[in-house]
Design an enzyme around this catalytic site. Structure first.
Site, mmCIF file in Angstrom:
data_model
loop_
_atom_site.group_PDB
_atom_site.id
_atom_site.type_symbol
_atom_site.label_atom_id
_atom_site.label_comp_id
_atom_site.label_asym_id
_atom_site.label_seq_id
_atom_site.Cartn_x
_atom_site.Cartn_y
_atom_site.Cartn_z
ATOM 1 N N ARG A 77 0.638 -1.120 0.027
ATOM 2 C CA ARG A 77 -0.260 -0.383 0.122
ATOM 3 C C ARG A 77 0.865 1.229 -0.289
ATOM 4 O O ARG A 77 0.449 2.158 -0.855
ATOM 5 C CB ARG A 77 -1.205 -0.171 0.751
ATOM 6 C CG ARG A 77 -1.610 1.527 1.488
ATOM 7 C CD ARG A 77 -2.969 1.116 3.045
ATOM 8 N NE ARG A 77 -3.018 0.424 2.825
ATOM 9 C CZ ARG A 77 -2.293 0.943 4.917
ATOM 10 N NH1 ARG A 77 -1.135 1.349 4.967
ATOM 11 N NH2 ARG A 77 -1.584 -0.438 5.464
ATOM 12 N N TYR A 99 -16.822 17.476 -15.051
ATOM 13 C CA TYR A 99 -16.914 15.853 -15.199
ATOM 14 C C TYR A 99 -18.173 15.132 -14.067
ATOM 15 O O TYR A 99 -17.928 15.905 -13.236
ATOM 16 C CB TYR A 99 -15.957 15.224 -14.974
ATOM 17 C CG TYR A 99 -15.994 13.644 -14.659
ATOM 18 C CD1 TYR A 99 -16.855 12.738 -15.672
ATOM 19 C CD2 TYR A 99 -15.369 13.108 -13.528
ATOM 20 C CE1 TYR A 99 -17.588 11.476 -15.596
ATOM 21 C CE2 TYR A 99 -16.217 11.706 -13.483
ATOM 22 C CZ TYR A 99 -16.655 10.803 -14.544
ATOM 23 O OH TYR A 99 -17.292 9.503 -14.000
ATOM 24 N N ASP A 120 -7.287 19.122 -14.291
ATOM 25 C CA ASP A 120 -7.266 17.795 -14.737
ATOM 26 C C ASP A 120 -7.241 17.104 -16.009
ATOM 27 O O ASP A 120 -7.753 18.659 -16.618
ATOM 28 C CB ASP A 120 -9.055 17.892 -14.163
ATOM 29 C CG ASP A 120 -9.134 16.021 -14.701
ATOM 30 O OD1 ASP A 120 -8.717 15.540 -16.059
ATOM 31 O OD2 ASP A 120 -10.422 15.736 -14.195
ATOM 32 N N LYS A 134 -8.090 6.606 -19.326
ATOM 33 C CA LYS A 134 -8.599 7.342 -20.645
ATOM 34 C C LYS A 134 -7.568 6.802 -20.915
ATOM 35 O O LYS A 134 -6.697 6.483 -21.289
ATOM 36 C CB LYS A 134 -9.478 8.710 -20.760
ATOM 37 C CG LYS A 134 -10.006 8.955 -19.199
ATOM 38 C CD LYS A 134 -11.439 8.589 -19.692
ATOM 39 C CE LYS A 134 -12.972 8.309 -18.778
ATOM 40 N NZ LYS A 134 -12.664 8.256 -17.347
HETATM 41 C C1 LIG Z 1 -12.043 14.705 -16.551
HETATM 42 C C2 LIG Z 1 -12.145 13.575 -15.843
HETATM 43 N N1 LIG Z 1 -11.700 13.281 -14.924
HETATM 44 C C3 LIG Z 1 -12.113 12.422 -13.858
HETATM 45 C C4 LIG Z 1 -12.696 11.102 -13.960
HETATM 46 C C5 LIG Z 1 -13.142 10.271 -12.731
HETATM 47 O O1 LIG Z 1 -12.365 9.706 -13.696
HETATM 48 P P1 LIG Z 1 -12.192 7.688 -13.499
HETATM 49 O O2 LIG Z 1 -13.579 7.114 -14.163
HETATM 50 O O3 LIG Z 1 -11.083 7.385 -13.124
HETATM 51 O O4 LIG Z 1 -12.494 7.401 -11.306
HETATM 52 C C6 LIG Z 1 -13.660 11.701 -15.548
HETATM 53 C C7 LIG Z 1 -13.906 9.872 -15.587
HETATM 54 O O5 LIG Z 1 -14.215 10.166 -16.604
HETATM 55 C C8 LIG Z 1 -13.279 12.588 -16.105
HETATM 56 O O6 LIG Z 1 -13.422 12.374 -17.389
#
Ligand SMILES: Cc1ncc(COP(=O)(O)O)c(C=O)c1O
Length: 395
Positions: A63, A116, A189, A214
């Protein structure tokens, strides 16, 4: 694990190399015992100690640290030109760990007005009940973001650029300077752009967040998240919280993301090539009322995107003439584009944000119009994608 025993990221020479070289080489040296060119998947929870406290390379419990994860974290830090990277079980796990490391009850954050949906839900339904207030602001409007900041109380200005799904562009350098003036961190992000197209830390951001699910992973086969930072004090706080909270990437998942990163550059170029072809088809199509893509000169963020991004990415959003029903029909008719949530994989996906990815923001100020369709343009043969979409649109 003490800071002294923390597995280090030996990145000296490789840091001068180009992006694609670092994507392939950074974070890992061939295994000294076997010469293995690819990092092994260290499927181990614990590590033999050479006497009490005699941990080898800082590894004592997976961990806290695991060599496969260390390799990924080093590679991500290199690609984002940060000092330290941290890999998590998902993008949201990374976001949650960051919030808990940086914010306390009574603090305030500013988030995008089209964040998001899952990020919005984390702030609105998890963090706010614990006492972390938030305001929304359009990331493309620096003055509006400035107005939303409560100096001394706002701890984070949180930005997505391009945003999801409306592909708005925030000026990272300008936002960093207003965040810093108010004593806040700028968190970007960078999921939609990927480190190949945009490196926010170089533009002044303090933290980069990724859903590595992604583009970084790139093959729709792993859920993961990451944080990358420049500041070593913040890095130490994150090291503590990553271990204390425990939402870490497992070694198999870390390995998959690391494998994905090796081809990030070539994939992103192909995503962009194909997206540009799709945009050409959609612009001027009778069934389309608006095409949203930062590469279009008429996109309000085009100039900023050109300044801070290498290219404009693989996501294309558009609106159709016949409202929500027409949008749903188009989503139902494609065959090469698969109807599905998520994005950033090699295969093309189509989705209806209002009823799918952004259902969690329905009825809030972040609600999405029903005539909007989002495409995650993959790396298939462009002609197949064009024919498929034209057929679905009835062209
Ligand atoms: C721009 C963005 N940030 C964060 C996330 C969250 O990521 P995760 O689905 O890997 O938890 C997503 C998920 O679609 C996203 O599109």
């Amino acid at each position: 694990m003490t800071e002294e025993t923390q597995p280090g990221i030996e990145r000296a020479g490789i840091e001068k190399a180009g992006f694609e070289t670092r994507a392939i080489r950074a974070g890992y040296e061939p295994d000294p015992t076997t010469g293995s060119v690819i990092p092994p998947i260290y499927a181990t929870t614990t590590y033999k100690q050479d006497g009490v406290g005699g941990v080898r390379g800082g590894y004592e419990y997976s961990r806290s640290a695991n060599p496969t994860r260390t390799a990924l974290e080093g590679c991500l830090a290199s690609l984002e030109q940060g000092e330290r990277g941290f890999a998590f079980a998902s993008g949201l796990a990374a976001e949650d760990t960051l919030l808990r490391a940086v914010c306390r009850p009574g603090d305030h954050v500013v988030i995008p007005d089209d964040a998001y949906g899952g990020t919005y839900r984390l702030f609105a339904r998890v963090a706010e009940p614990w006492g972390l207030r938030y305001s929304t602001a359009p990331v493309a409007d620096v003055d509006a973001v400035r107005a939303a900041i409560e100096p001394g109380i706002t701890k984070i200005v949180w930005v997505e650029t391009p945003t999801n799904p409306l592909l708005k562009i925030g000026d990272i350098a300008a936002l960093a300077s207003i965040a810093h003036e108010a004593g806040a961190l700028l968190v970007v992000d960078n999921t939609f752009a990927s480190p190949y197209l945009q490196q926010p830390l170089v533009l002044g951001a303090d933290v980069v967040v990724h859903s590595t699910t992604k583009y970084c992973g790139g093959h729709s086969d792993v859920i993961g998240g990451a944080l990358v930072v420049r500041d070593l004090t913040l890095a130490d706080q994150l090291t503590f919280h990553q271990n204390a909270i425990g939402a870490v990437a497992g070694p198999f998942d870390a390995w998959l993301v690391l494998r994905g990163l090796k081809t990030l550059g070539v994939r992103m170029d192909r995503h962009c090539d194909n997206a540009e072809r799709i945009v050409d088809l959609l612009v001027g199509h009778d069934a389309v009322t608006e095409v949203i893509y930062p590469g279009l000169p008429e996109h309000p963020g085009h100039e900023v995107a050109t300044r801070q991004m290498k290219r404009y990415g693989g996501i294309v959003s558009f609106r159709v003439t016949g409202g929500e029903q027409h949008a749903l029909d188009v989503c139902a008719r494609t065959e090469v584009f698969t109807l599905g949530e998520s994005l950033g994989g090699v295969e093309s996906l189509i989705e209806h944000p209002r009823l799918m990815t952004h259902a969690s923001v329905e009825g809030t100020e972040l609600g999405i119009a029903g005539d909007l369709i989002r495409l995650s343009v993959g790396i298939e043969t462009a002609e197949d994608l064009l024919v498929d979409l034209a057929h679905a649109l009835g062209g």
